[in-house]
Design a protein around this motif. Structure first.
Motif, short mmCIF file in Angstrom:
data_model
loop_
_atom_site.label_atom_id
_atom_site.label_comp_id
_atom_site.label_asym_id
_atom_site.label_seq_id
_atom_site.Cartn_x
_atom_site.Cartn_y
_atom_site.Cartn_z
N ALA A 310 55.09 57.04 34.83
CA ALA A 310 54.04 56.81 33.84
C ALA A 310 53.10 55.70 34.29
O ALA A 310 53.50 54.73 34.94
CB ALA A 310 54.67 56.42 32.51
N TYR A 311 51.83 55.85 33.93
CA TYR A 311 50.83 54.83 34.21
C TYR A 311 50.70 53.89 33.01
O TYR A 311 50.61 54.35 31.87
CB TYR A 311 49.47 55.49 34.50
CG TYR A 311 48.35 54.49 34.61
CD1 TYR A 311 48.04 53.89 35.83
CD2 TYR A 311 47.61 54.10 33.48
CE1 TYR A 311 47.03 52.95 35.94
CE2 TYR A 311 46.60 53.15 33.57
CZ TYR A 311 46.32 52.57 34.80
OH TYR A 311 45.33 51.63 34.90
N HIS A 312 50.68 52.60 33.28
CA HIS A 312 50.32 51.61 32.26
C HIS A 312 49.28 50.70 32.88
O HIS A 312 49.42 50.30 34.04
CB HIS A 312 51.53 50.75 31.86
CG HIS A 312 52.49 51.45 30.96
ND1 HIS A 312 52.45 51.35 29.59
CD2 HIS A 312 53.52 52.28 31.24
CE1 HIS A 312 53.41 52.09 29.07
NE2 HIS A 312 54.08 52.66 30.05
N LYS A 313 48.27 50.37 32.09
CA LYS A 313 47.25 49.45 32.59
C LYS A 313 47.86 48.05 32.72
O LYS A 313 48.56 47.59 31.81
CB LYS A 313 46.06 49.42 31.62
CG LYS A 313 44.90 48.65 32.15
CD LYS A 313 43.62 48.98 31.41
CE LYS A 313 42.47 48.44 32.21
NZ LYS A 313 41.55 47.67 31.38
N ILE A 314 47.60 47.42 33.85
CA ILE A 314 48.17 46.09 34.10
C ILE A 314 47.02 45.09 34.20
O ILE A 314 46.05 45.32 34.92
CB ILE A 314 48.99 46.09 35.41
CG1 ILE A 314 50.13 47.11 35.29
CG2 ILE A 314 49.54 44.70 35.71
CD1 ILE A 314 50.88 47.36 36.59
N GLU A 315 47.12 44.01 33.44
CA GLU A 315 46.05 43.01 33.45
C GLU A 315 46.62 41.63 33.71
O GLU A 315 47.68 41.29 33.17
CB GLU A 315 45.33 42.99 32.08
CG GLU A 315 44.58 44.27 31.78
CD GLU A 315 44.08 44.33 30.33
OE1 GLU A 315 44.45 43.47 29.51
OE2 GLU A 315 43.33 45.27 30.03
N ASN A 316 45.91 40.85 34.50
CA ASN A 316 46.25 39.43 34.63
C ASN A 316 45.41 38.72 33.58
O ASN A 316 44.19 38.65 33.70
CB ASN A 316 45.92 38.94 36.04
CG ASN A 316 46.32 37.49 36.24
OD1 ASN A 316 46.31 36.70 35.29
ND2 ASN A 316 46.65 37.14 37.46
N ILE A 317 46.05 38.23 32.53
CA ILE A 317 45.27 37.67 31.42
C ILE A 317 45.09 36.16 31.55
O ILE A 317 44.48 35.53 30.70
CB ILE A 317 45.86 38.04 30.03
CG1 ILE A 317 47.32 37.58 29.88
CG2 ILE A 317 45.76 39.52 29.79
CD1 ILE A 317 47.88 37.80 28.48
N SER A 318 45.60 35.55 32.62
CA SER A 318 45.38 34.10 32.73
C SER A 318 44.58 33.69 33.96
O SER A 318 44.16 32.54 34.05
CB SER A 318 46.71 33.35 32.67
OG SER A 318 47.59 33.82 33.66
N SER A 319 44.30 34.62 34.86
CA SER A 319 43.54 34.24 36.06
C SER A 319 42.04 34.34 35.78
O SER A 319 41.59 35.28 35.12
CB SER A 319 43.90 35.17 37.23
OG SER A 319 42.98 34.99 38.29
N ASP A 320 41.27 33.38 36.28
CA ASP A 320 39.82 33.52 36.15
C ASP A 320 39.18 33.65 37.53
O ASP A 320 37.98 33.44 37.70
CB ASP A 320 39.20 32.38 35.32
CG ASP A 320 39.75 31.04 35.76
OD1 ASP A 320 40.25 30.96 36.90
OD2 ASP A 320 39.68 30.08 34.96
N SER A 321 39.99 34.01 38.51
CA SER A 321 39.48 34.16 39.87
C SER A 321 38.51 35.35 39.93
O SER A 321 38.70 36.36 39.28
CB SER A 321 40.64 34.40 40.83
OG SER A 321 40.15 34.82 42.08
N SER A 322 37.45 35.20 40.72
CA SER A 322 36.51 36.30 40.85
C SER A 322 36.84 37.17 42.08
O SER A 322 36.23 38.21 42.29
CB SER A 322 35.07 35.78 40.93
OG SER A 322 35.02 34.80 41.95
N THR A 323 37.79 36.73 42.88
CA THR A 323 38.24 37.55 44.01
C THR A 323 39.26 38.55 43.50
O THR A 323 40.18 38.17 42.76
CB THR A 323 38.99 36.67 45.06
OG1 THR A 323 38.35 35.41 45.11
CG2 THR A 323 39.07 37.33 46.39
#
Ligand SMILES: *Cc1c(COP(=O)(O)O)cnc(C)c1O
Length: 383
Positions: A310-323
């Motif tokens: 199954a696919y689940h969307k994965i997010e880094n919710i604490s990084s503000d890096s633009s790379t």
């Protein structure tokens, strides 16, 4: 979905944990009720999707019935205040204790899945001097076009009674005094993202409904199960599915007689989008071809990727890096299937970052295990 304040709050909790958006759950339930009540349809919540007490309590407040697939789910529904007269009980392998419990509580309907089960329920009901209300779970041979492990309406699947058995079933029903046939039940699978299998289902339901009427059974209940899928790729864009279109398909294609009620059993579409699994990055391992982000959550907290690809969307919710960098996002469990996503593009990620695995409210917490003697997963709620 995650405001800065929310992220700040989340960062104080020990990871991993499930985080439920109760406002979204309520909005979803309101939509379900608005759209289903246009046609006087009856909606049951499929308990197996999530039995977290806080969530069940809200679902009950919106007046849904309960769709259960084990005796303990029936018990859970009753103990959490669901009316027995709004409980349906399905499952290919109901044991005697489960059947006896449901008989004692006078549930609305047993969805019976085999010839032998009819005999067993009849016998157990007779011992209690009761008449059990039953619906026949029918295998309509409709392909749901979903993952093979969650396709349930094909001849090769273990579920339901097949049309070639109908004559024998009818003969049996006539001679079993402690059964009352009140309806027909169907459930063709889960995570169905296109409405066309439901149109096909309606056609099959009409044929079968007609067949039973001709045999002298004017059945008040038609139950078309659940299975409507959600948008795992864009959880924010489509937080609530198009319930208006879903119910309309049945309104347009199913032929009900005046005395017939239409019932639904929805799990995922109600509960999936309001939950996220929140985890922290333990380690970053950079390889030659693959970078790994190793989380403190694994398949023990959310098994869907390992079990159904199954696919689940994965997010880094604490990084503000633009790379942005591609990572294989994996858990700590000693199995290579313990992977939440391959080559997932994330902002540059470091140890301690908070990761949200989205759309995990259905078949997430409820399927968690203590394999590797992991801690039991916790849950938190936003109001
Ligand atoms: C699992 C199940 C449902 C709910 O399926 P969803 O895909 O979560 O909507 C409904 N009815 C039966 C009989 C089930 O087994």
């Amino acid at each position: 979905m995650f405001t800065e304040t929310a992220i700040k709050t989340l960062s104080h909790y020990k990871t991993p944990f499930y985080y439920y958006d109760l406002a979204l759950l309520k909005k979803t339930l309101e939509t379900v009720n608005t759209e289903s009540s246009k046609y006087n349809y009856h909606v049951h919540y499929a308990f197996k999707a999530n039995t977290n007490a806080r969530l069940i309590d809200i679902i009950k407040q919106y007046g849904l019935g309960a769709d259960c697939v084990s005796g303990n789910e029936v018990k859970c529904a009753i103990e959490n205040g669901f009316e027995a007269s709004h409980i349906v009980f399905a499952g290919v392998g109901k044991n005697d204790d489960e059947i006896n419990y449901a008989l004692e509580k006078n549930i609305f309907c047993f969805n019976c899945e085999s010839m032998q089960e009819l005999d067993v329920i009849n016998e157990l009901a007779a011992k209690k001097n009761k008449v059990a209300s039953i619906a026949l779970r029918i295998n309509p041979n409709v392909d749901a076009h979903t993952h093979k492990y969650i396709t349930t309406g094909l001849e090769e699947n273990k579920f339901g009674i097949n049309p070639y058995e109908f004559e024998t079933v009818i003969e049996k029903i006539k001679i079993l005094p402690n059964l009352k046939l009140i309806g027909l039940h169907f459930h063709i699978g889960s995570q169905i993202t296109d409405l066309s299998p439901y149109k096909k289902l309606c056609t099959r339901v009409n044929e079968i409904n007609h067949f039973f009427l001709n045999k002298g059974f004017d059945l008040p209940v038609i139950n078309v199960g659940g299975g409507i899928g959600i948008n795992y790729h864009q959880p924010d864009k489509e937080a609530i599915i198009d319930f208006a279109a879903y119910f309309k398909v049945f309104h347009d294609f199913i032929e009900l007689r005046k005395n017939q009620q239409l019932h639904f059993e929805l799990g995922r579409a109600i509960i999936a989008q309001c939950g996220s699994l929140i985890s922290r990055v333990l380690y970053i391992k950079n390889g030659i071809n693959t970078n790994f982000a190793i989380l403190d959550a694994g398949m023990t907290e959310l098994i869907r990727p390992a079990l159904y690809q199954a696919y689940h969307k994965i997010e880094n919710i604490s990084s503000d890096s633009s790379t942005t960098i591609k990572y294989d996002v994996v858990g700590p469990i000693c199995e290579s299937s313990d992977c939440f996503g391959k080559a997932v593009e994330l902002p540059e990620t470091k140890r301690g970052d908070l990761i949200a695995i989205r759309s995990a409210g259905a078949y997430g917490e409820v399927m968690s295990s203590r394999y590797n003697l992991r801690d039991e997963v916790r849950s938190y709620f936003s109001e």
